[in-house]
Design an enzyme around this catalytic site. Structure first.
Site, short mmCIF file in Angstrom:
data_model
loop_
_atom_site.label_atom_id
_atom_site.label_comp_id
_atom_site.label_asym_id
_atom_site.label_seq_id
_atom_site.Cartn_x
_atom_site.Cartn_y
_atom_site.Cartn_z
N HIS A 12 32.23 78.98 37.46
CA HIS A 12 30.88 78.76 38.00
C HIS A 12 29.94 79.76 37.31
O HIS A 12 30.27 80.93 37.22
CB HIS A 12 30.86 78.98 39.53
CG HIS A 12 31.24 80.38 39.92
ND1 HIS A 12 32.25 80.67 40.80
CD2 HIS A 12 30.74 81.58 39.55
CE1 HIS A 12 32.36 81.97 40.95
NE2 HIS A 12 31.46 82.56 40.20
N HIS A 59 28.22 85.82 46.08
CA HIS A 59 27.73 86.88 45.19
C HIS A 59 26.55 87.64 45.78
O HIS A 59 25.72 88.17 45.04
CB HIS A 59 27.28 86.29 43.85
CG HIS A 59 28.35 85.60 43.06
ND1 HIS A 59 28.88 84.39 43.44
CD2 HIS A 59 28.95 85.93 41.91
CE1 HIS A 59 29.78 84.01 42.53
NE2 HIS A 59 29.84 84.93 41.59
N HIS A 192 35.66 87.06 32.16
CA HIS A 192 34.29 87.49 31.89
C HIS A 192 34.01 88.83 32.53
O HIS A 192 34.65 89.21 33.51
CB HIS A 192 33.24 86.45 32.29
CG HIS A 192 33.10 86.08 33.74
ND1 HIS A 192 34.12 85.55 34.48
CD2 HIS A 192 32.04 86.12 34.58
CE1 HIS A 192 33.70 85.27 35.71
NE2 HIS A 192 32.42 85.63 35.80
N GLU A 239 37.73 86.69 39.50
CA GLU A 239 37.45 85.46 40.25
C GLU A 239 38.57 84.43 40.10
O GLU A 239 38.61 83.45 40.84
CB GLU A 239 36.13 84.83 39.79
CG GLU A 239 34.90 85.64 40.21
CD GLU A 239 33.61 85.07 39.64
OE1 GLU A 239 32.54 85.49 40.09
OE2 GLU A 239 33.65 84.21 38.73
#
Ligand code: DHB
Ligand code: FE
Length: 278
Positions: A12, A59, A192, A239
């Site tokens: 995402h 988040h 990431h 994640e």
């Protein structure tokens, strides 16, 4: 009896919302990413799930650093999206399956997962954008049950714990008396890192090994502690815990009906898998 008909795991990234808003699906930068979802949408139109259990990390929209549950389950009749500051359009509200939510909550607590229950809850890009990739008209033909796993503020739950949470979700669904077809959607990763000295870090070898393990060796990643996962996948690559929880929900063996891996989308190695329990 309710049953899990499949699991979809995807990255995402807020920029996806900008690309959707600008209609950039066929732009050379975006095409390899968006095209990954075409077979998934075919599968959805054939299988027609009734409800989606969405495993994701908030988040800072619904939970902020002052109160950060390790695991939280939504039990609201409706979930709205709101501006997170990324400059992307919000999406229409989602209808909650409150009965399944409370069943999941009761079953998970009985299974010794001590949850935060949310009867009001906003959902952020990690929830809305994968849903918009599955149903681009944003008419949402499904009800939803949001499940949040903290990957934002230390300490994070271990990979092993997240896999077990998924297993407990799988058990809970199989004990549900309804006849719903349930899809599990896990969003986040793959490698990431958005901040610090290694900002921009991507680890293709690790990601591909991890994607392979989702089918061939589903507890492979549970050997790593949080620091090892950060080292391998980056600070936000953790994640991937959502993928592990999704995999846990699908039972001992799965077949991969589709997968896609593309670097980069924004700062992220984007991965996508459609898994079917066998
Ligand atoms: C990006 C990735 C994320 O997982 C996120 O939550 C926000 C931004 C990015 O690559 O830009
Ligand atoms: Fe994220």
């Amino acid at each position: 009896m309710a049953r899990i008909i499949g699991g979809i795991t995807t990255s995402h990234v807020p920029a996806i919302g900008g690309a959707i808003a600008k209609g950039l699906q066929n732009d050379p930068y975006w095409k390899p990413f968006f095209d990954g979802f075409i077979p998934i949408r075919h599968w959805l139109s054939e299988t027609r799930p009734d409800v989606v259990v969405v495993l994701y990390n908030d988040h800072g929209l619904n939970f902020f650093l002052d109160k950060m549950p390790t695991f939280a389950v939504g039990a609201a009749p409706q979930y709205t999206n709101a501006d997170e500051g990324w400059g992307i359009p919000t999406v229409p509200p989602f209808t909650g399956d409150t009965e399944l939510s409370w069943h999941l909550i009761e079953s998970l607590v009985a299974d010794e997962f001590d949850l935060t229950t949310c009867q009001e809850m906003t959902v952020d890009h990690a929830f809305t954008l994968p849903m918009a990739l599955l149903w681009p008209d944003q008419a949402w033909p499904v009800k939803v049950v949001p499940v949040c796993i903290n990957t934002v503020q230390a300490p994070l739950p271990s990979a092993k714990r997240c896999h077990r949470l998924g297993e407990a979700i799988g058990r809970a669904v199989s004990r549900w008396a309804g006849d719903e077809k349930v899809l599990v959607l896990g969003t986040g990763g793959l490698s990431h890192q958005l901040d610090g000295e290694r900002a921009g870090f991507i680890n293709k070898d690790f990601d591909l090994k991890f994607m392979d393990s989702m089918v061939s060796d589903p507890t492979w990643a549970t050997q790593f502690d949080t620091y090892q996962l950060v080292e391998q996948a980056g600070t936000q690559g953790v994640e991937l815990l959502m993928w592990l929880a999704t995999r846990g929900a699908l039972g001992p063996s799965v077949r991969a009906l589709h997968s896609n891996y593309h670097i980069p989308i924004s700062n992220t190695a984007s991965g996508l898998m459609l898994l079917e329990p066998v």
